[in-house]
Motif scaffolding. Structure first.
Motif, PDB file in Angstrom:
ATOM      1  N   GLY A 279      22.225  -4.130 -20.053  1.00  0.00           N
ATOM      2  CA  GLY A 279      21.937  -3.844 -21.463  1.00  0.00           C
ATOM      3  C   GLY A 279      22.338  -4.992 -22.369  1.00  0.00           C
ATOM      4  N   ILE A 280      23.506  -5.566 -22.112  1.00  0.00           N
ATOM      5  CA  ILE A 280      23.971  -6.713 -22.903  1.00  0.00           C
ATOM      6  C   ILE A 280      23.065  -7.922 -22.678  1.00  0.00           C
ATOM      7  CG2 ILE A 280      25.874  -8.379 -23.152  1.00  0.00           C
ATOM      8  CD1 ILE A 280      27.787  -5.959 -22.597  1.00  0.00           C
ATOM      9  N   LEU A 281      22.618  -8.137 -21.448  1.00  0.00           N
ATOM     10  CA  LEU A 281      21.700  -9.251 -21.174  1.00  0.00           C
ATOM     11  C   LEU A 281      20.384  -9.085 -21.934  1.00  0.00           C
ATOM     12  CD1 LEU A 281      22.226  -9.828 -17.341  1.00  0.00           C
ATOM     13  CD2 LEU A 281      22.877 -11.365 -19.211  1.00  0.00           C
ATOM     14  N   VAL A 282      19.883  -7.865 -21.988  1.00  0.00           N
ATOM     15  CA  VAL A 282      18.637  -7.602 -22.723  1.00  0.00           C
ATOM     16  C   VAL A 282      18.816  -7.958 -24.197  1.00  0.00           C
ATOM     17  CG1 VAL A 282      17.144  -5.742 -23.570  1.00  0.00           C
ATOM     18  CG2 VAL A 282      17.698  -5.879 -21.139  1.00  0.00           C
ATOM     19  N   VAL A 283      19.884  -7.492 -24.796  1.00  0.00           N
ATOM     20  CA  VAL A 283      20.136  -7.770 -26.216  1.00  0.00           C
ATOM     21  C   VAL A 283      20.376  -9.268 -26.435  1.00  0.00           C
ATOM     22  CG1 VAL A 283      21.732  -7.322 -28.118  1.00  0.00           C
ATOM     23  CG2 VAL A 283      20.943  -5.440 -26.692  1.00  0.00           C
ATOM     24  N   THR A 284      21.025  -9.917 -25.483  1.00  0.00           N
ATOM     25  CA  THR A 284      21.264 -11.361 -25.585  1.00  0.00           C
ATOM     26  C   THR A 284      19.942 -12.126 -25.589  1.00  0.00           C
ATOM     27  OG1 THR A 284      23.393 -11.132 -24.473  1.00  0.00           O
ATOM     28  CG2 THR A 284      22.402 -13.339 -24.485  1.00  0.00           C
ATOM     29  N   ILE A 285      19.018 -11.716 -24.736  1.00  0.00           N
ATOM     30  CA  ILE A 285      17.695 -12.366 -24.727  1.00  0.00           C
ATOM     31  C   ILE A 285      17.012 -12.172 -26.071  1.00  0.00           C
ATOM     32  CG2 ILE A 285      15.364 -12.257 -23.732  1.00  0.00           C
ATOM     33  CD1 ILE A 285      16.769 -11.683 -21.017  1.00  0.00           C
ATOM     34  N   TRP A 286      17.063 -10.961 -26.603  1.00  0.00           N
ATOM     35  CA  TRP A 286      16.454 -10.729 -27.916  1.00  0.00           C
ATOM     36  C   TRP A 286      17.096 -11.620 -28.973  1.00  0.00           C
ATOM     37  CZ3 TRP A 286      16.940  -4.855 -26.961  1.00  0.00           C
ATOM     38  CH2 TRP A 286      15.810  -4.386 -26.279  1.00  0.00           C
ATOM     39  N   PHE A 287      18.406 -11.772 -28.909  1.00  0.00           N
ATOM     40  CA  PHE A 287      19.126 -12.604 -29.867  1.00  0.00           C
ATOM     41  C   PHE A 287      18.628 -14.045 -29.794  1.00  0.00           C
ATOM     42  CE2 PHE A 287      22.660 -15.523 -30.761  1.00  0.00           C
ATOM     43  CZ  PHE A 287      22.920 -15.186 -32.084  1.00  0.00           C
ATOM     44  N   PHE A 288      18.546 -14.594 -28.574  1.00  0.00           N
ATOM     45  CA  PHE A 288      18.125 -15.986 -28.425  1.00  0.00           C
ATOM     46  C   PHE A 288      16.631 -16.179 -28.640  1.00  0.00           C
ATOM     47  CE2 PHE A 288      22.280 -16.352 -26.311  1.00  0.00           C
ATOM     48  CZ  PHE A 288      22.785 -17.396 -27.079  1.00  0.00           C
ATOM     49  N   GLN A 289      15.852 -15.115 -28.494  1.00  0.00           N
ATOM     50  CA  GLN A 289      14.429 -15.194 -28.833  1.00  0.00           C
ATOM     51  C   GLN A 289      14.242 -15.136 -30.344  1.00  0.00           C
ATOM     52  OE1 GLN A 289      12.809 -11.809 -26.629  1.00  0.00           O
ATOM     53  NE2 GLN A 289      11.473 -13.246 -25.552  1.00  0.00           N
ATOM     54  N   ASN A 290      15.287 -14.730 -31.030  1.00  0.00           N
ATOM     55  CA  ASN A 290      15.242 -14.570 -32.481  1.00  0.00           C
ATOM     56  C   ASN A 290      14.120 -13.616 -32.892  1.00  0.00           C
ATOM     57  OD1 ASN A 290      16.260 -14.965 -35.029  1.00  0.00           O
ATOM     58  ND2 ASN A 290      14.987 -16.768 -35.430  1.00  0.00           N
ATOM     59  N   VAL A 291      14.049 -12.485 -32.178  1.00  0.00           N
ATOM     60  CA  VAL A 291      13.026 -11.488 -32.472  1.00  0.00           C
ATOM     61  C   VAL A 291      13.675 -10.270 -33.106  1.00  0.00           C
ATOM     62  CG1 VAL A 291      11.529 -12.208 -30.594  1.00  0.00           C
ATOM     63  CG2 VAL A 291      13.191 -10.397 -30.193  1.00  0.00           C
ATOM     64  N   SER A 292      12.859  -9.521 -33.814  1.00  0.00           N
ATOM     65  CA  SER A 292      13.296  -8.208 -34.262  1.00  0.00           C
ATOM     66  C   SER A 292      13.104  -7.287 -33.074  1.00  0.00           C
ATOM     67  CB  SER A 292      12.456  -7.724 -35.445  1.00  0.00           C
ATOM     68  OG  SER A 292      12.658  -8.565 -36.541  1.00  0.00           O
ATOM     69  N   TYR A 293      14.197  -6.937 -32.447  1.00  0.00           N
ATOM     70  CA  TYR A 293      14.049  -6.143 -31.236  1.00  0.00           C
ATOM     71  C   TYR A 293      13.803  -4.703 -31.584  1.00  0.00           C
ATOM     72  CZ  TYR A 293      18.937  -4.406 -31.335  1.00  0.00           C
ATOM     73  OH  TYR A 293      20.109  -3.792 -31.639  1.00  0.00           O
ATOM     74  N   PRO A 294      13.309  -3.899 -30.679  1.00  0.00           N
ATOM     75  CA  PRO A 294      13.104  -4.216 -29.272  1.00  0.00           C
ATOM     76  C   PRO A 294      11.691  -4.722 -28.978  1.00  0.00           C
ATOM     77  CG  PRO A 294      12.949  -1.855 -29.596  1.00  0.00           C
ATOM     78  CD  PRO A 294      13.259  -2.459 -30.940  1.00  0.00           C
ATOM     79  N   THR A 295      11.625  -5.622 -28.038  1.00  0.00           N
ATOM     80  CA  THR A 295      10.365  -6.052 -27.443  1.00  0.00           C
ATOM     81  C   THR A 295      10.464  -5.759 -25.946  1.00  0.00           C
ATOM     82  OG1 THR A 295      11.167  -8.287 -27.021  1.00  0.00           O
ATOM     83  CG2 THR A 295      10.052  -7.901 -29.142  1.00  0.00           C
ATOM     84  N   LEU A 296       9.353  -5.739 -25.255  1.00  0.00           N
ATOM     85  CA  LEU A 296       9.343  -5.316 -23.853  1.00  0.00           C
ATOM     86  C   LEU A 296       9.692  -6.433 -22.865  1.00  0.00           C
ATOM     87  CD1 LEU A 296       8.934  -2.851 -22.113  1.00  0.00           C
ATOM     88  CD2 LEU A 296       6.486  -3.287 -22.115  1.00  0.00           C
ATOM     89  N   PHE A 297       9.587  -7.702 -23.282  1.00  0.00           N
ATOM     90  CA  PHE A 297       9.817  -8.801 -22.346  1.00  0.00           C
ATOM     91  C   PHE A 297      11.213  -8.758 -21.721  1.00  0.00           C
ATOM     92  CE2 PHE A 297      11.597 -13.058 -21.622  1.00  0.00           C
ATOM     93  CZ  PHE A 297      10.785 -13.460 -20.570  1.00  0.00           C
ATOM     94  N   ALA A 298      12.240  -8.642 -22.523  1.00  0.00           N
ATOM     95  CA  ALA A 298      13.617  -8.677 -22.001  1.00  0.00           C
ATOM     96  C   ALA A 298      13.902  -7.505 -21.052  1.00  0.00           C
ATOM     97  CB  ALA A 298      14.626  -8.726 -23.142  1.00  0.00           C
ATOM     98  N   PRO A 299      13.532  -6.259 -21.393  1.00  0.00           N
ATOM     99  CA  PRO A 299      13.749  -5.186 -20.416  1.00  0.00           C
ATOM    100  C   PRO A 299      12.986  -5.403 -19.110  1.00  0.00           C
ATOM    101  CG  PRO A 299      13.399  -4.243 -22.574  1.00  0.00           C
ATOM    102  CD  PRO A 299      13.109  -5.718 -22.683  1.00  0.00           C
ATOM    103  N   LEU A 300      11.785  -5.949 -19.178  1.00  0.00           N
ATOM    104  CA  LEU A 300      11.030  -6.239 -17.951  1.00  0.00           C
ATOM    105  C   LEU A 300      11.746  -7.291 -17.109  1.00  0.00           C
ATOM    106  CD1 LEU A 300       7.302  -6.272 -19.119  1.00  0.00           C
ATOM    107  CD2 LEU A 300       8.297  -4.801 -17.361  1.00  0.00           C
ATOM    108  N   LEU A 301      12.203  -8.340 -17.768  1.00  0.00           N
ATOM    109  CA  LEU A 301      12.875  -9.421 -17.055  1.00  0.00           C
ATOM    110  C   LEU A 301      14.183  -8.935 -16.417  1.00  0.00           C
ATOM    111  CD1 LEU A 301      12.955 -12.449 -16.334  1.00  0.00           C
ATOM    112  CD2 LEU A 301      14.208 -12.797 -18.468  1.00  0.00           C
TER     113      LEU A 301
END
Length: 167
Positions: free
Chosen positions: A85-107
């Motif tokens: 869960g923390i990794l997913v949020v970290t990816i969103w943070f570094f993508q600088n996106v308004s989360y949630p997006t599906l890419f990080a949970p898929l990865l």
């Protein structure tokens, strides 16, 4: 944008929620098609033996039992879910996106978690890479994928629910 502490807290919440959904799925799968649930005592035994430098077993069931292995297994299961869960949020943070997006949970939920199961946990338990030493490796591989698809969707939907709650 959220603070680092808030994002970390979101990752913890999302990881716990997704792991809980995965556990509920395991109960549904048990009733629907008699899928044996994960044995968290054996997983706990595997984790407990790591403190002695033993990371791989020929058969974890033959390894010396460890006091509290069931609790260790359940705690490790949820800790791993929280880390994901923390990794997913970290990816969103570094993508600088308004989360949630599906890419990080898929990865994380599908790719990383499935690879961790196939190439770390299953060999460590003595099941072989991608469960090749089990009586029905294909079935085990498919179950691993299905479980991680459920976990992936749970990561995403948990984040969606959390962001909706915070909005």
């Amino acid at each position: 944008m959220y603070s680092i502490f808030t994002l970390f807290l979101h990752g913890i919440i999302i990881g716990i929620a997704a792991t809980l959904v995965l556990d509920i799925w395991a109960l549904v799968a048990k009733r629907a098609y008699d899928a044996a649930p994960a044995n968290w005592a054996l997983a706990g035994r595997w984790f407990a033996h790591m403190k002695n430098g033993v990371y791989r077993h020929d058969n974890i069931a033959d390894a010396l039992p460890v006091r509290g292995e069931l609790a260790i297994g359940w705690i490790a299961h949820y800790v791993v879910g929280i880390v994901y869960g923390i990794l997913v949020v970290t990816i969103w943070f570094f993508q600088n996106v308004s989360y949630p997006t599906l890419f990080a949970p898929l990865l994380i939920g599908l790719v990383l978690a499935t690879c961790a199961a196939w190439f770390l946990m299953q060999p460590g338990l003595g099941l072989g890479v991608a469960a090749r030493k089990t009586p029905d490796p294909l079935r085990m591989r498919l179950r691993t994928i299905v479980n991680h698809v459920v976990f992936t969707l749970a990561l995403y939907l948990s984040a969606l629910a959390l962001s909706g709650y915070l909005a």
